[in-house]
Design an enzyme around this catalytic site. Structure first.
Site, PDB file in Angstrom:
ATOM      1  N   ASN A   1      -4.241   8.906  -5.016  1.00  0.00           N
ATOM      2  CA  ASN A   1      -4.112   7.516  -4.597  1.00  0.00           C
ATOM      3  C   ASN A   1      -2.945   7.350  -3.638  1.00  0.00           C
ATOM      4  O   ASN A   1      -1.942   8.060  -3.718  1.00  0.00           O
ATOM      5  CB  ASN A   1      -3.951   6.587  -5.811  1.00  0.00           C
ATOM      6  CG  ASN A   1      -2.494   6.385  -6.186  1.00  0.00           C
ATOM      7  OD1 ASN A   1      -1.791   5.604  -5.564  1.00  0.00           O
ATOM      8  ND2 ASN A   1      -2.009   7.124  -7.189  1.00  0.00           N
TER       9      ASN A   1
ATOM     10  N   CYS B   1       7.664   7.130  -6.675  1.00  0.00           N
ATOM     11  CA  CYS B   1       6.403   6.811  -6.011  1.00  0.00           C
ATOM     12  C   CYS B   1       6.277   7.633  -4.729  1.00  0.00           C
ATOM     13  O   CYS B   1       7.137   7.558  -3.853  1.00  0.00           O
ATOM     14  CB  CYS B   1       6.313   5.323  -5.675  1.00  0.00           C
ATOM     15  SG  CYS B   1       4.781   4.937  -4.794  1.00  0.00           S
TER      16      CYS B   1
END
EC number: 1.3.-.-
Lengths: 306, 259
Positions: A71, A131
């Site tokens: 993702n 992230c």
């Protein structure tokens, strides 16, 4: 038959069972509340928030890989203020501990978010320094022991809430980073965020993700995550939330036996929306079958038995 | 919305590329609306990992059955086509925002490209029930990719185009638009994005409202993963909409086509 004690502790935070949701895979909890009582969960870790709203990355944002998911969402979120005003009051109705995952472009932003959560009534803060899908902040903080410690210290200085730091697996030595954040005041560690990866669309002859690189999650990453939980839990005196490819209670047990005090279900929520509750039932069943009264007896049992 | 294991009643090959899966799913059949979709887990294992989204092709609320039209494109759809009656299938749904149907009857144009015709069948049935006057355009690259599981011509004036001329008029489906010229109260479409974008230009010039059903890769289907982002116009800015919950049906005017 004696009831099984599934409670677990993450510093000052006590969870009624060790199963929580992984940030970014459970929305703000309300979506899944349409399918089951989310009050049954140990906790809900909400979609990662930033100080200001973020639009996220251009599509395509997800690609399936064998037993995995890449993702590149890019931290799309409505911002902290909108969450506190519009979403948190609804989520509080469900009587489930709320853990807020925060990200920042700068250390000051992390500090400001931590301060903003103090009076909100949430139960803990999870600091995302891992992230892989944002250009500023994110994994940059999580791959440097010094910066990881600085972010942790800044959040610590601004909150009395239990402080969980979510680490990136995209490092050479996960133990050094974990020791850094432990020394800087973390109460618990989440392991692991996604692994940096990519896929190529052979029809279009270009990267499959709009962002080129993305974070790999799902069962494909479980062995890496498990290894890191095993290493860190023996090196650092902090509780760990283990995550990475958990798709069954068997998987969850592996993480607990490797040293995790709690487990987090991520990509598995997409495949089986009721997976979290099935894992809670599966853990209790395992304890019954094994004659174990308290699940905390299992934490790190695999390395204690070596 | 529910997530249940439902029984497969029939798996029928309806052409070289398409299979019709009929499921016993009474609650789904009672609640689904045209243009909504379901997320199907194709196997109990972990590869393929993700559920597959399928528009609901048809249903019978009295019988409690729901039909999905599956195009065999890859590993997951092949596994679904290999299912047998009596097996159970994990289905999450109904999901998303379907087509909006005005209670006032009028004239509608339905445009389906390839498998995009699948959700238009239940829409056509409902419009016909409300005594709308319908025209249907169906297109595909070849005859074998036309959706023939149902016969739209029973409900509507139906015109066909194929890229290779193996059925109907040779050429893109958009070549049929002049043949379908009329005054429409509503145009509905589902198919490849270039087809929808061309249709948006045509309907805007003609002043017809257009609803399009978009197809995006998605993981959760319920607004959580944020994987199915579609740029849409909102006031004067562009935002990302979630195709799974804010769509899959959008007003064409909202959609940013020049990505």
């Amino acid at each position: 038959m004696n009831s099984i004690n599934l409670t677990t502790k993450l510093g000052a935070l006590t969870l009624k069972n060790p199963v929580v949701t992984a940030s970014g895979t459970f929305g703000f909890g309300l979506e899944y509340a349409q399918l089951f009582d989310i009050g049954m969960l140990g906790g809900v870790v909400v979609k990662g928030l930033t100080l200001n709203p973020r639009p996220g990355n251009p599509p395509p944002r997800i690609v399936e890989t064998p037993a995995g998911l890449l993702n590149a969402i890019g931290l799309e979120n409505p911002g902290l203020e909108s969450f506190l005003r519009d979403t948190l009051p609804c989520l509080k109705e469900y009587n489930v501990p709320v853990i807020v995952n925060i990200s920042g472009n700068t250390i000051d932003e992390y500090a400001a978010m931590a301060a903003g959560l103090n009076e909100s009534g949430v139960q803990a803060v999870e600091v995302n320094i891992s992230c892989p899908n944002v250009k500023q902040g994110g994994m940059v903080f999580g791959t440097s022991p010094e910066q990881a410690a600085q972010v942790t210290a800044a959040v610590r200085a601004n909150t009395a809430l239990p402080l969980i730091v979510k680490l990136s697996p995209n490092v050479t030595d996960i133990v050094t980073i974990a020791q850094g954040v432990a020394a800087a005041g973390a109460d618990a560690i989440s392991l692991i965020n996604t692994l940096l990866g990519m896929a190529i669309d052979v029809q279009r002859k270009r990267p499959a993700l709009g962002n080129v690189f993305g974070g790999l999650s799902g069962p494909a990453v479980k062995p890496v995550a498990l290894r890191m939980v095993w290493q860190v839990s023996q090196a650092v005196e902090l509780p760990i939330i283990g995550m990475g490819g958990i798709a069954s209670s068997q998987d969850a047990l592996e993480f607990i036996l490797a040293g995790a005090s709690a487990v987090s279900v991520g990509t598995g929520n997409f495949i089986n929306p009721k997976l979290t509750v099935e894992i809670i039932e599966g853990l209790a069943e395992y304890c019954r079958e094994e004659g174990i009264n308290d699940i905390s007896d299992l934490i790190g049992a695999a390395w204690r038995r070596q | 919305m529910e997530c249940n294991k439902v029984e497969i009643l029939a798996v029928k090959a309806v052409s070289q590329h398409y299979y019709l899966l009929t499921l016993m799913a009474p609650r789904l059949a009672r609640s689904v609306r045209p243009g909504q979709f379901v997320q199907v887990r194709v196997a109990d294992g972990l590869d393929p990992l993700l559920r597959r989204p399928f528009s609901v092709h048809d249903w019978d609320a009295k019988q409690g059955t729901v039909a999905l039209l599956v195009q065999v494109r890859g590993k997951g759809s092949k596994m679904l086509a290999d299912k047998r009656p009596g097996e159970r299938l994990d289905v999450l749904g109904p999901l998303g925002r379907g087509f909006e149907i005005s209670e006032t009857k009028g004239r509608a144009l339905l445009v389906g490209g390839g498998i995009g015709a699948a959700p238009l069948w239940s829409l056509a049935r409902q419009l016909k029930d409300k005594t709308w006057d319908l025209t249907v355009l169906l297109g595909a690259s070849a005859d074998s990719l036309l959706v023939k599981a149902v016969d739209f011509s029973h409900l509507a004036n139906t015109i066909i185009a194929t890229d290779d001329g193996s059925a109907g008029i040779k050429g893109k489906i958009t070549k049929l638009l002049p043949l379908a010229a009329s005054d429409y109260n509503q145009v509905y479409a589902c198919g490849p994005k270039p087809m929808l974008a061309a249709l948006a230009v045509w309907t805007k010039a003609a002043g017809f409202p257009l609803q399009v059903s978009l197809d995006e890769v998605m993981a959760c289907g319920m607004g959580v993963c944020l994987g199915c982002a579609q740029p849409v116009k909102h006031n004067k800015s562009v935002n990302y909409a979630k195709v799974c919950t804010q769509g899959p049906v959008f007003d064409a005017d909202e959609v940013v086509w020049n990505e």
